[in-house]
Design a protein around this motif. Structure first.
Motif, PDB file in Angstrom:
ATOM      1  N   LEU A 230       0.854  -1.189   0.000  1.00  0.00           N
ATOM      2  CA  LEU A 230       0.000   0.000   0.000  1.00  0.00           C
ATOM      3  C   LEU A 230       0.887   1.236   0.000  1.00  0.00           C
ATOM      4  CD1 LEU A 230      -2.822   1.380   0.327  1.00  0.00           C
ATOM      5  CD2 LEU A 230      -2.455   1.231   2.791  1.00  0.00           C
ATOM      6  N   PRO A 263      -2.589  -0.681  -4.455  1.00  0.00           N
ATOM      7  CA  PRO A 263      -3.481   0.427  -4.072  1.00  0.00           C
ATOM      8  C   PRO A 263      -2.695   1.608  -3.511  1.00  0.00           C
ATOM      9  CG  PRO A 263      -3.611  -1.349  -2.473  1.00  0.00           C
ATOM     10  CD  PRO A 263      -2.767  -1.858  -3.595  1.00  0.00           C
ATOM     11  N   CYS A 265      -3.417   5.746  -1.928  1.00  0.00           N
ATOM     12  CA  CYS A 265      -4.477   6.637  -1.453  1.00  0.00           C
ATOM     13  C   CYS A 265      -3.896   7.975  -1.042  1.00  0.00           C
ATOM     14  CB  CYS A 265      -5.236   6.011  -0.283  1.00  0.00           C
ATOM     15  SG  CYS A 265      -4.322   5.938   1.256  1.00  0.00           S
ATOM     16  N   ASN A 299      -8.214  -4.097   5.247  1.00  0.00           N
ATOM     17  CA  ASN A 299      -9.352  -4.417   4.386  1.00  0.00           C
ATOM     18  C   ASN A 299     -10.426  -3.335   4.444  1.00  0.00           C
ATOM     19  OD1 ASN A 299      -8.145  -6.848   3.618  1.00  0.00           O
ATOM     20  ND2 ASN A 299      -9.024  -7.948   5.356  1.00  0.00           N
ATOM     21  N   LEU A 302      -9.262  -0.397   2.291  1.00  0.00           N
ATOM     22  CA  LEU A 302      -9.429  -0.605   0.849  1.00  0.00           C
ATOM     23  C   LEU A 302     -10.890  -0.396   0.428  1.00  0.00           C
ATOM     24  CD1 LEU A 302      -7.166  -3.709   0.097  1.00  0.00           C
ATOM     25  CD2 LEU A 302      -6.644  -1.301  -0.207  1.00  0.00           C
ATOM     26  N   ARG A 303     -11.824  -0.862   1.247  1.00  0.00           N
ATOM     27  CA  ARG A 303     -13.238  -0.664   0.921  1.00  0.00           C
ATOM     28  C   ARG A 303     -13.616   0.818   0.957  1.00  0.00           C
ATOM     29  NH1 ARG A 303     -13.893  -5.625   3.782  1.00  0.00           N
ATOM     30  NH2 ARG A 303     -14.212  -4.517   5.751  1.00  0.00           N
ATOM     31  N   GLU A 306     -12.246   2.693  -2.185  1.00  0.00           N
ATOM     32  CA  GLU A 306     -13.048   2.541  -3.407  1.00  0.00           C
ATOM     33  C   GLU A 306     -14.216   3.528  -3.421  1.00  0.00           C
ATOM     34  OE1 GLU A 306     -14.235  -1.498  -3.663  1.00  0.00           O
ATOM     35  OE2 GLU A 306     -12.198  -2.262  -4.046  1.00  0.00           O
TER      36      GLU A 306
END
Length: 318
Positions: A230, A263, A265, A299, A302-303, A306
């Motif tokens: 990440l 991913p 961010c 987790n 990540l949700r 999105e």
């Protein structure tokens, strides 16, 4: 009275008393009858006391355990067997500056010189003066109604979207939600705690297998060998255009992440990243290499990421 010895007839009474007094002074004293103190009072000047037989009570096992628990546990110290640095050692070592840092510093100096030497007038006043000069040359009243003064916001509308600002630059691809910020901070705190614990146990192994790395250069090196899980980038990095500048470097990081399906961010500013990792200097980039132990937080992040990307697309599409 029977006299068994003839010495009494030879020695008179006064001499006999003197001999008895001398014998009483030179009589042996009672010494301490203990194996621990049997050789302690050999000299006549020293006298035995009751303190010689005083025995200190030993601490119980519980007291010793409680005393050991009071000591600080997390003490990070460099071992004696740590290898020395090879190569030359200079008296005045030169600080190594990367190419990116040189470009950023040169851009700062250029910007400072322009601000100090050139006095830029107000944007609207400058446009009004130019427009008045044009109207005096033409002297056509019909053109005066057609020409309108453009504002500064209208001029910059085509360059930057209204959602972007100094704290949320144009390279960001997702919105900064409160839940996303909270999850990012929690993940960074957990990973930092795991790495500190590994350093306490075995510093050599912890250096060989780090949990995360800081900085753009370190993140780029780990991305090339495909070790990053990440990538967290700050939303308020400095403006540094040009070839090999900061803006181009961030775009290169994003392209590498997209190629490797890693991913990335944009959730925190530089100061918030440093606060989460308990650092003094501002941090622009954090690459997480191992999140084992914080899988649930990862987790959830990540949700939430999105949803933040979908919201960003919806806002910028209008």
């Amino acid at each position: 009275m029977l006299r068994r010895s003839d010495k009494l007839s030879i020695i008179d009474h006064t001499t006999f008393q003197n001999i008895q007094n001398d014998g009483a002074q030179t009589a042996p004293r009672m010494l301490a009858q203990s194996s621990k103190y049997k050789n302690k009072h050999k000299k006549d000047e020293l006298q035995g006391t009751l303190f010689d037989f005083l025995v200190k009570s030993r601490k119980t096992q519980k007291q010793n355990k409680a005393r050991k628990l009071k000591r600080p546990r997390l003490t990070i110290t460099k071992p004696l067997y740590w290898p020395r640095r090879k190569g030359k050692t200079r008296i005045n070592p030169r600080k190594k500056v990367t190419r990116l840092k040189k470009l950023i510093c040169s851009y700062r100096r250029l910007k400072k010189q322009k601000m100090s030497t050139v006095e830029i007038p107000d944007y609207e006043e400058e446009l009004r003066e130019k427009l008045e000069c044009l109207l005096l040359d033409t002297e056509d009243p019909s053109t005066q109604e057609e020409q309108k003064l453009p504002t500064k916001e209208e001029h910059l509308a085509d360059q930057v979207h209204p959602i972007h600002s100094r704290r949320f630059r144009s390279y960001c691809d997702n919105c900064t939600r409160p839940q996303l910020k909270q999850l990012t901070t929690q993940l960074l705190k957990d990973v930092n705690r795991f790495q500190k614990r590994a350093y306490v146990k075995n510093e050599i192994k912890a250096r060989a297998h780090p949990r995360f790395v800081l900085g753009i250069r370190e993140a780029l090196a780990r991305l090339r060998i495909k070790k990053v899980k990440l990538l967290i980038l700050a939303t308020d990095c400095e403006i540094c255009p040009g070839e090999h500048g900061l803006d181009e470097t961030i775009d290169g990081l994003k392209e590498l992440c997209q190629q490797q399906t890693v991913p990335y961010c944009f959730s925190l500013v530089r100061r918030e990243l440093s606060y989460a990792l308990q650092k003094r200097a501002q941090i622009s980039c954090v690459a997480i290499l191992d999140y084992d132990g914080a899988n649930a937080t990862f987790n959830d992040l990540l949700r939430e990421l999105e949803d933040a990307k979908e919201e960003y697309k919806r806002l910028t599409a209008v």
